[in-house]
Design an enzyme around this catalytic site. Sequence first.
Site, PDB file in Angstrom:
ATOM      1  N   SER A 114     -31.280 -33.201  39.198  1.00 10.04           N
ATOM      2  CA  SER A 114     -30.723 -32.304  40.216  1.00 10.04           C
ATOM      3  C   SER A 114     -29.619 -31.464  39.595  1.00 10.04           C
ATOM      4  O   SER A 114     -28.932 -31.908  38.662  1.00 10.04           O
ATOM      5  CB  SER A 114     -30.148 -33.119  41.374  1.00 10.04           C
ATOM      6  OG  SER A 114     -29.390 -32.283  42.237  1.00 10.04           O
ATOM      7  N   TYR A 149     -24.825 -39.970  44.384  1.00  4.28           N
ATOM      8  CA  TYR A 149     -26.011 -39.156  44.105  1.00  4.28           C
ATOM      9  C   TYR A 149     -25.830 -38.397  42.789  1.00  4.28           C
ATOM     10  O   TYR A 149     -26.694 -38.426  41.910  1.00  4.28           O
ATOM     11  CB  TYR A 149     -26.245 -38.187  45.270  1.00  4.28           C
ATOM     12  CG  TYR A 149     -27.474 -37.332  45.105  1.00  4.28           C
ATOM     13  CD1 TYR A 149     -28.746 -37.870  45.289  1.00  4.28           C
ATOM     14  CD2 TYR A 149     -27.384 -35.979  44.772  1.00  4.28           C
ATOM     15  CE1 TYR A 149     -29.882 -37.095  45.137  1.00  4.28           C
ATOM     16  CE2 TYR A 149     -28.510 -35.198  44.620  1.00  4.28           C
ATOM     17  CZ  TYR A 149     -29.760 -35.752  44.805  1.00  4.28           C
ATOM     18  OH  TYR A 149     -30.880 -34.975  44.647  1.00  4.28           O
TER      19      TYR A 149
END
Length: 267
Positions: A153, A166
């Site tokens: 990501s 995350y």
Amino acid sequence: MSPPPAPYVIVCGASSGIGEAIAREYARRGAHIALFARRQDRLEELAGRARSLGAASTLVLPGDVSVPGEVVRAAQTLDRAWPRLDRAYLNAGTGGDQEVACCAAPGARIGTFAAREWDDTMRTNYSGALHWLEAILPRMREQRAGHIAVTGSMAADRAMPQSGPYAASKAALRALVESLRVDAGRFGVRMTLIEPGYVKSELTSRMDRWLPFITSTDDAAVRFVRGVEAGEALIRYPWQMSLLSRLGAQVPRPIFDLWAKWNLRGR
Ligand SMILES: NC(=O)c1ccc[n+]([C@@H]2O[C@H](COP(=O)([O-])OP(=O)(O)OC[C@H]3O[C@@H](n4cnc5c(N)ncnc54)[C@H](OP(=O)(O)O)[C@@H]3O)[C@@H](O)[C@H]2O)c1
């Protein structure tokens, strides 16, 4: 000249969002497809759709990526069913904003920090990829061929407030793939790191904030598959978010902290 043989492709995290769209794209390309995730009903439904889109065959592999035994079982089924493995998309992921709600809740104190809860994100996003790598790398090494794509990501560029677990998991994946790509390349296995910006999915539907340059799931999946098939080592999409994210990572820390506090006002 006869057409190239249909590739054998496994997609982990195929029951929704980006993984589901990647599986549909390979179905349109006539591939053999294996679908791995926890929600078996969603996988069965997708398998039916994939066959009508043109998939050569489908295999449903229900399992939890954070449980090593479930990954081993799925990989053994794959070994028995398929003569080879050409592509593996290690895409299962969880996270976003919700897992840090314990610190954001009104009146919450840092004492509510729950290590186990935060570690869950790591065990799915990072350890889950490790479990699949352990299961498939020996086979690909033996074949001296294969291509593994890991979904990271742009969150790894700079960890935003309220998304620490995350971002940590995606930064770990970035480091892992950067390193492993060379090691695996020495025995004929390619690796690609996919770093999406914001893409419409169940994950982003849980985020209650501005998501700049958010793209459709299908557009993102088509771009990712095209990049993997072209042998790209790193795919970041869309470019506008990639640029913004890279620039944001260069902002000096005091200014970043001021902006971050302002952004959190009222939360
Ligand atoms: N959407 C974005 O803006 C964005 C941006 C950057 C990176 N990403 C990454 O893209 C990947 C796909 O996410 P998405 O946006 O498509 O979200 P999504 O729709 O929520 O899809 C997540 C997929 O991962 C699977 N999964 C989650 N936990 C799992 C577990 N423990 N075991 C097996 N499968 C599991 C889910 O299936 P089950 O629930 O059925 O198990 C689902 O198929 C993730 O790695 C995510 O971090 C997304």
